[in-house]
Design a protein around this motif. Structure first.
Motif, short mmCIF file in Angstrom:
data_model
loop_
_atom_site.label_atom_id
_atom_site.label_comp_id
_atom_site.label_asym_id
_atom_site.label_seq_id
_atom_site.Cartn_x
_atom_site.Cartn_y
_atom_site.Cartn_z
N LEU A 152 0.83 -1.20 0.00
CA LEU A 152 0.00 0.00 0.00
C LEU A 152 0.87 1.25 0.00
O LEU A 152 0.61 2.21 -0.74
N SER A 153 1.91 1.27 0.82
CA SER A 153 2.80 2.43 0.90
C SER A 153 3.49 2.68 -0.44
O SER A 153 3.53 3.83 -0.92
N VAL A 154 4.03 1.62 -1.05
CA VAL A 154 4.72 1.77 -2.33
C VAL A 154 3.76 2.27 -3.41
O VAL A 154 4.09 3.16 -4.20
N LEU A 155 2.55 1.71 -3.45
CA LEU A 155 1.58 2.09 -4.46
C LEU A 155 1.10 3.54 -4.29
O LEU A 155 1.04 4.31 -5.25
N VAL A 156 0.78 3.92 -3.05
CA VAL A 156 0.25 5.25 -2.81
C VAL A 156 1.30 6.32 -3.09
O VAL A 156 1.02 7.33 -3.76
N THR A 157 2.52 6.14 -2.60
CA THR A 157 3.57 7.13 -2.88
C THR A 157 3.88 7.18 -4.37
O THR A 157 4.13 8.26 -4.92
N GLN B 233 -8.78 4.29 3.95
CA GLN B 233 -8.42 4.57 5.34
C GLN B 233 -7.16 5.43 5.42
O GLN B 233 -7.09 6.39 6.19
N LEU B 234 -6.15 5.09 4.59
CA LEU B 234 -4.89 5.81 4.64
C LEU B 234 -5.05 7.25 4.14
O LEU B 234 -4.58 8.20 4.78
N VAL B 235 -5.71 7.42 2.99
CA VAL B 235 -5.86 8.74 2.40
C VAL B 235 -6.73 9.64 3.28
O VAL B 235 -6.46 10.83 3.43
N LYS B 236 -7.78 9.07 3.85
CA LYS B 236 -8.65 9.85 4.73
C LYS B 236 -7.87 10.40 5.92
O LYS B 236 -8.09 11.51 6.39
N ARG B 237 -6.90 9.61 6.39
CA ARG B 237 -6.14 9.99 7.58
C ARG B 237 -4.97 10.91 7.25
O ARG B 237 -4.63 11.79 8.04
N GLY B 238 -4.33 10.72 6.08
CA GLY B 238 -3.08 11.44 5.85
C GLY B 238 -2.93 12.06 4.48
O GLY B 238 -1.81 12.30 4.03
#
Length: 373
Positions: free
Chosen positions: A131-136, A232-237
């Motif tokens: 998830l981290s690799v894809l989002v960044t 969840q990740l985008v909503k938070r950060g």
């Protein structure tokens, strides 16, 4: 049957080694051709050296300071995409992966593998790392594709919008819209995410079939999990992620801008907006995995674009202007490309020796995120 499998694996390894050798030879040929033949045709290295020597200690110090800002600016992006990651860990992972990507042909893939190994050793799960690799990666792609559009708008205000940048901006807009729409569809509905994942899985399986690899499986369900975790990740950060990505790209552009100004290229010759346009164009070049970190091709692209931008406005002789441009680009690439390589070697050693960071990742059952609509 077992012998056939062994022979097939051995043939695959040979092909991989041969492909890697071809990549190395091509990369070296391009680098030698650019630095030993192409650049000297633009400006003599002795004139370039004179332009470099004209910089003052204060100018060198400001360039170094902006280089440090550029390096540090990538770390908050990693912590935003990986909750629980510390800034020192982000520094180690980012610098090591950057060093690998800058030195190894096809280094982007190898760098991702090393990033996985680092994050796993610090207790993060495979799904968290993916998830981290894809989002960044997605945020960086959005920024690379969006910069030509911003640069074109600024140049239009100045009345200096050129054809080359217009083409780059149109391409950027097209790919940016496609990427945004695809990303939005994945996040919109669970069933759409599943269908898109299955479609991408079929395409990936077709490519793997050509190289005699087994098909991928469960990409639809993986897309559903990715959707849930991304929301969840985008909503938070999302704010920290977006700001850190923007700052990291602008800090990199600022290194190029200061390098040009410090070697003597004035705003009358190449405006700030034109430098942004050239930078945006260069970022698209470095995204192509032809040579490690775009070495050779990036330098040639930056030099050519800057010379085109200032060909009508320059107040100095053409020879001096060309030497100043080449000097600025070489300074920029030294600080943002070459300097990263030994730094990454140091951070790799830190990872290997820092035993206090080591943790066991939670089990798959503990880390599973249930899918929901």
């Amino acid at each position: 049957q077992q012998m056939d499998e062994i022979l097939t694996e051995e043939r695959a390894r040979r092909k991989k080694r041969m492909w890697r050798l071809i990549q190395i030879v091509v990369s070296l040929a391009i680098a030698v051709g650019v630095f030993a033949y192409a650049i000297p045709k633009v400006a003599d290295y002795s004139a370039v050296w004179e332009a470099l020597r004209a910089m003052t200690l204060i100018e060198l110090a400001t360039l170094f300071a902006v280089m440090i800002l550029n390096i540090v600016s990538y770390w908050p992006q990693q912590t935003a995409a990986m909750p629980g990651l510390t800034i020192p860990q982000a520094a180690v992972a980012t610098q090591t992966s950057t060093s690998i990507a800058n030195t190894v042909p096809g280094g982007g893939v190898v760098a991702v593998g090393v990033t996985y190994a680092m994050y796993r050793s610090w207790g993060f799960t495979n799904s968290q790392v993916a998830l981290s690799v894809l989002v960044t990666g997605i945020w960086n792609i959005f920024m690379k594709l969006g910069l030509p559009v911003v640069a074109l708008a600024l140049l239009a205000v100045e009345g200096r919008a050129g054809g080359a940048l217009l083409i780059a901006a149109v391409i950027g807009v097209a790919f940016l819209l496609a990427a945004v729409v695809l990303f939005a569809l994945v996040l919109w509905k669970q069933e759409l995410a599943r269908r898109i994942g299955n479609g991408l899985g079929k395409a990936a399986s077709w490519v793997r079939k050509l190289i005699r690899r087994p098909p991928v499986v469960d990409w639809g369900e993986a897309a559903v999990r990715f959707r849930k975790q991304t929301i969840q990740l985008v909503k938070r950060g999302w704010l920290k992620l977006t700001l850190s990505t923007l700052i990291s790209h602008l800090a990199l552009w600022l290194v190029l801008l200061l390098a040009l100004r410090h070697v003597g290229v004035s705003a009358a010759e190449v405006s700030t907006a034109q430098v942004l346009g050239v930078f945006a164009f260069g970022r698209l070049i470095t995204a192509l995995p032809i040579t490690p970190g775009g070495v050779g091709l990036a330098e040639l692209g930056y030099i050519g674009a800057l010379l085109l931008a200032g060909r009508e406005q320059t107040d100095v002789s053409p020879e001096v202007f060309r030497a100043q441009v080449v000097a600025a680009v070489l300074v920029f690439r030294t600080l943002t490309y070459a300097f990263q390589i030994p730094l990454g070697g140091i951070t790799y050693l830190i990872w290997r020796r820092k035993k206090g960071w080591l943790k066991t990742p939670p089990s798959r059952a503990q880390s599973r995120v249930p899918a929901s609509s």
